[in-house]
Design a protein around this motif. Sequence first.
Motif, mmCIF file in Angstrom:
data_model
loop_
_atom_site.group_PDB
_atom_site.id
_atom_site.type_symbol
_atom_site.label_atom_id
_atom_site.label_comp_id
_atom_site.label_asym_id
_atom_site.label_seq_id
_atom_site.Cartn_x
_atom_site.Cartn_y
_atom_site.Cartn_z
ATOM 1 N N ALA A 105 0.800 -1.223 0.000
ATOM 2 C CA ALA A 105 0.000 0.000 0.000
ATOM 3 C C ALA A 105 0.832 1.272 0.000
ATOM 4 O O ALA A 105 0.445 2.267 -0.619
ATOM 5 C CB ALA A 105 -0.955 0.000 1.199
ATOM 6 N N TYR A 106 1.986 1.269 0.678
ATOM 7 C CA TYR A 106 2.679 2.531 0.905
ATOM 8 C C TYR A 106 4.160 2.528 0.540
ATOM 9 O O TYR A 106 4.699 3.550 0.122
ATOM 10 C CB TYR A 106 2.543 2.935 2.385
ATOM 11 C CG TYR A 106 1.113 2.910 2.867
ATOM 12 C CD1 TYR A 106 0.181 3.838 2.401
ATOM 13 C CD2 TYR A 106 0.668 1.933 3.746
ATOM 14 C CE1 TYR A 106 -1.135 3.797 2.818
ATOM 15 C CE2 TYR A 106 -0.641 1.883 4.176
ATOM 16 C CZ TYR A 106 -1.548 2.826 3.701
ATOM 17 O OH TYR A 106 -2.858 2.776 4.109
ATOM 18 N N ALA A 107 4.872 1.421 0.707
ATOM 19 C CA ALA A 107 6.327 1.413 0.538
ATOM 20 C C ALA A 107 6.717 1.269 -0.929
ATOM 21 O O ALA A 107 6.079 0.538 -1.691
ATOM 22 C CB ALA A 107 6.945 0.282 1.347
ATOM 23 N N ALA A 108 7.805 1.959 -1.321
ATOM 24 C CA ALA A 108 8.312 1.859 -2.687
ATOM 25 C C ALA A 108 8.913 0.474 -2.909
ATOM 26 O O ALA A 108 9.696 -0.010 -2.090
ATOM 27 C CB ALA A 108 9.384 2.927 -2.920
ATOM 28 N N PRO A 109 8.570 -0.191 -3.999
ATOM 29 C CA PRO A 109 9.052 -1.557 -4.216
ATOM 30 C C PRO A 109 10.566 -1.667 -4.323
ATOM 31 O O PRO A 109 11.141 -2.676 -3.930
ATOM 32 C CB PRO A 109 8.356 -1.988 -5.512
ATOM 33 C CG PRO A 109 7.884 -0.739 -6.155
ATOM 34 C CD PRO A 109 7.636 0.230 -5.063
ATOM 35 N N VAL A 128 0.696 -8.942 2.422
ATOM 36 C CA VAL A 128 -0.523 -8.949 3.223
ATOM 37 C C VAL A 128 -1.655 -8.273 2.458
ATOM 38 O O VAL A 128 -1.454 -7.319 1.710
ATOM 39 C CB VAL A 128 -0.307 -8.279 4.590
ATOM 40 C CG1 VAL A 128 0.728 -9.042 5.394
ATOM 41 C CG2 VAL A 128 0.117 -6.825 4.436
ATOM 42 N N ALA A 129 -2.845 -8.770 2.674
ATOM 43 C CA ALA A 129 -4.009 -8.280 1.937
ATOM 44 C C ALA A 129 -4.640 -7.064 2.579
ATOM 45 O O ALA A 129 -5.399 -6.332 1.936
ATOM 46 C CB ALA A 129 -5.054 -9.398 1.809
ATOM 47 N N THR A 130 -4.355 -6.836 3.853
ATOM 48 C CA THR A 130 -4.943 -5.702 4.568
ATOM 49 C C THR A 130 -3.880 -5.080 5.465
ATOM 50 O O THR A 130 -2.864 -5.697 5.770
ATOM 51 C CB THR A 130 -6.137 -6.142 5.432
ATOM 52 O OG1 THR A 130 -5.691 -7.145 6.354
ATOM 53 C CG2 THR A 130 -7.261 -6.705 4.577
ATOM 54 N N ALA A 160 -0.209 -4.704 -5.448
ATOM 55 C CA ALA A 160 0.299 -6.010 -5.024
ATOM 56 C C ALA A 160 0.748 -6.836 -6.227
ATOM 57 O O ALA A 160 1.791 -7.502 -6.178
ATOM 58 C CB ALA A 160 -0.774 -6.751 -4.240
ATOM 59 N N ALA A 161 -0.030 -6.803 -7.303
ATOM 60 C CA ALA A 161 0.339 -7.557 -8.504
ATOM 61 C C ALA A 161 1.645 -7.035 -9.093
ATOM 62 O O ALA A 161 2.495 -7.825 -9.558
ATOM 63 C CB ALA A 161 -0.787 -7.483 -9.524
ATOM 64 N N GLU A 162 1.844 -5.709 -9.078
ATOM 65 C CA GLU A 162 3.101 -5.167 -9.599
ATOM 66 C C GLU A 162 4.278 -5.511 -8.685
ATOM 67 O O GLU A 162 5.380 -5.775 -9.166
ATOM 68 C CB GLU A 162 2.983 -3.652 -9.814
ATOM 69 C CG GLU A 162 2.095 -3.298 -10.998
ATOM 70 C CD GLU A 162 2.252 -1.854 -11.448
ATOM 71 O OE1 GLU A 162 3.358 -1.293 -11.295
ATOM 72 O OE2 GLU A 162 1.268 -1.284 -11.940
ATOM 73 N N ASP A 181 -9.300 -12.106 0.300
ATOM 74 C CA ASP A 181 -10.371 -11.598 -0.551
ATOM 75 C C ASP A 181 -10.110 -12.072 -1.979
ATOM 76 O O ASP A 181 -9.116 -12.776 -2.250
ATOM 77 C CB ASP A 181 -10.452 -10.067 -0.473
ATOM 78 C CG ASP A 181 -9.112 -9.389 -0.730
ATOM 79 O OD1 ASP A 181 -8.232 -10.012 -1.378
ATOM 80 O OD2 ASP A 181 -8.936 -8.226 -0.315
ATOM 81 N N ALA A 182 -10.998 -11.695 -2.905
ATOM 82 C CA ALA A 182 -10.870 -12.171 -4.285
ATOM 83 C C ALA A 182 -9.567 -11.714 -4.946
ATOM 84 O O ALA A 182 -8.902 -12.520 -5.606
ATOM 85 C CB ALA A 182 -12.082 -11.723 -5.105
ATOM 86 N N PRO A 183 -9.151 -10.441 -4.810
ATOM 87 C CA PRO A 183 -7.886 -10.047 -5.437
ATOM 88 C C PRO A 183 -6.678 -10.802 -4.888
ATOM 89 O O PRO A 183 -5.783 -11.182 -5.640
ATOM 90 C CB PRO A 183 -7.796 -8.545 -5.136
ATOM 91 C CG PRO A 183 -9.205 -8.105 -4.951
ATOM 92 C CD PRO A 183 -9.876 -9.253 -4.278
ATOM 93 N N SER A 184 -6.637 -11.009 -3.575
ATOM 94 C CA SER A 184 -5.493 -11.740 -3.019
ATOM 95 C C SER A 184 -5.533 -13.215 -3.411
ATOM 96 O O SER A 184 -4.482 -13.849 -3.565
ATOM 97 C CB SER A 184 -5.421 -11.576 -1.497
ATOM 98 O OG SER A 184 -6.592 -12.037 -0.872
ATOM 99 N N ARG A 185 -6.718 -13.774 -3.620
ATOM 100 C CA ARG A 185 -6.802 -15.151 -4.139
ATOM 101 C C ARG A 185 -6.218 -15.226 -5.539
ATOM 102 O O ARG A 185 -5.477 -16.152 -5.878
ATOM 103 C CB ARG A 185 -8.251 -15.640 -4.147
ATOM 104 C CG ARG A 185 -8.786 -16.022 -2.794
ATOM 105 C CD ARG A 185 -10.037 -16.884 -2.889
ATOM 106 N NE ARG A 185 -11.127 -16.220 -3.578
ATOM 107 C CZ ARG A 185 -12.021 -15.448 -2.979
ATOM 108 N NH1 ARG A 185 -11.947 -15.211 -1.682
ATOM 109 N NH2 ARG A 185 -13.004 -14.889 -3.665
ATOM 110 N N ALA A 186 -6.551 -14.229 -6.365
ATOM 111 C CA ALA A 186 -6.018 -14.218 -7.731
ATOM 112 C C ALA A 186 -4.506 -14.047 -7.722
ATOM 113 O O ALA A 186 -3.785 -14.698 -8.496
ATOM 114 C CB ALA A 186 -6.686 -13.093 -8.538
ATOM 115 N N LEU A 187 -4.002 -13.186 -6.848
ATOM 116 C CA LEU A 187 -2.556 -12.981 -6.742
ATOM 117 C C LEU A 187 -1.862 -14.263 -6.301
ATOM 118 O O LEU A 187 -0.829 -14.659 -6.866
ATOM 119 C CB LEU A 187 -2.275 -11.858 -5.744
ATOM 120 C CG LEU A 187 -0.809 -11.487 -5.545
ATOM 121 C CD1 LEU A 187 -0.276 -10.767 -6.772
ATOM 122 C CD2 LEU A 187 -0.645 -10.621 -4.305
ATOM 123 N N ALA A 188 -2.423 -14.923 -5.296
ATOM 124 C CA ALA A 188 -1.826 -16.162 -4.806
ATOM 125 C C ALA A 188 -1.834 -17.240 -5.873
ATOM 126 O O ALA A 188 -0.861 -17.990 -6.035
ATOM 127 C CB ALA A 188 -2.575 -16.645 -3.564
#
Length: 297
Positions: A64-68, A91-93, A116-118, A184-191
């Motif tokens: 959410a906040y930190a530069a990759p 983490v998802a949240t 998260a995907a990036e 959630d659904a997005p984190s399921r897709a990522l996993a």
Amino acid sequence: MYLEVVPVGTETLPDLVAYARVAEDAGLDAVGFPLGGALEPTTVLSALAVTTSRVGLVADVSPAYAAPYNVARYLAALDHLSRGRAGWRLVATDPAALADLHGVEPPAAERRARRAAEYAELLPRLWDSWDDDAIPADKERGVYVDEAKIRETRWEGTEFRVHGPLSTPRSPQGHPVLSVEVADAPSRALAAEHAEIVTIGADLSRAADILAGLGGRASLALLALPTGIRPTAALAVEAERAGFGGFRLELDRPAFDRLVGETLPVLGDRSVPAGRTFRERLGLPRPADRSHEGVAA
């Protein structure tokens, strides 16, 4: 049966060192460290890296906040310091207060999923910007670094833009092991696309349904029990039948000591697999070099 423990209510370095050493001596597989506490996860685990020698070290990471680029450096440093025992858990949240601490609005669910995907695509490319043999340290030829084996990563994504190689050489595992929290659904897709370990925090019947929908990409699925709860032998058998390979447990020191003294003896064979690195002990292959994929589509 894999066991990953997360210290709760333990925030001084001597206490954390003691916790990690007991975990290692008891044959546990990994010590995790969460976001939102008084101490930053990769910093804490880097300190634990030099006081332990076998246990895996898994840092929670928020997209959410930190530069990759910075996160890639921190995790590479942890892998170097631990000689190949680093993991990272997307983490998802996040705790709600984190947005205020960063002075921004929390990202909407759709944007958080994009970030998260990036992360999952970009960090491996940064780690691969150095070849394994980019530092020959050849005194006879007077060559310490072979610059031909360091490549620029050029990432142009929706959320992040990164040009340039990582400043840190490729680490012992190539990539630290990636765990994804599924909530959630997005984190399921990522996993389903990227995870090597998944953690699912739900009652066992719901968790098993979520696991079945992931398509089996992850090598290991963990059932995350509520804080302070230890697994019973019956739950371990039920979880294994549902496809889980172990547990992620958030335990304060008294509950952790009861886990070691009372619970481990009834969980059956707890021998830690052989291997020099965390990745090897999990039976995971060394990641392929993806540096040629450095430009995002």
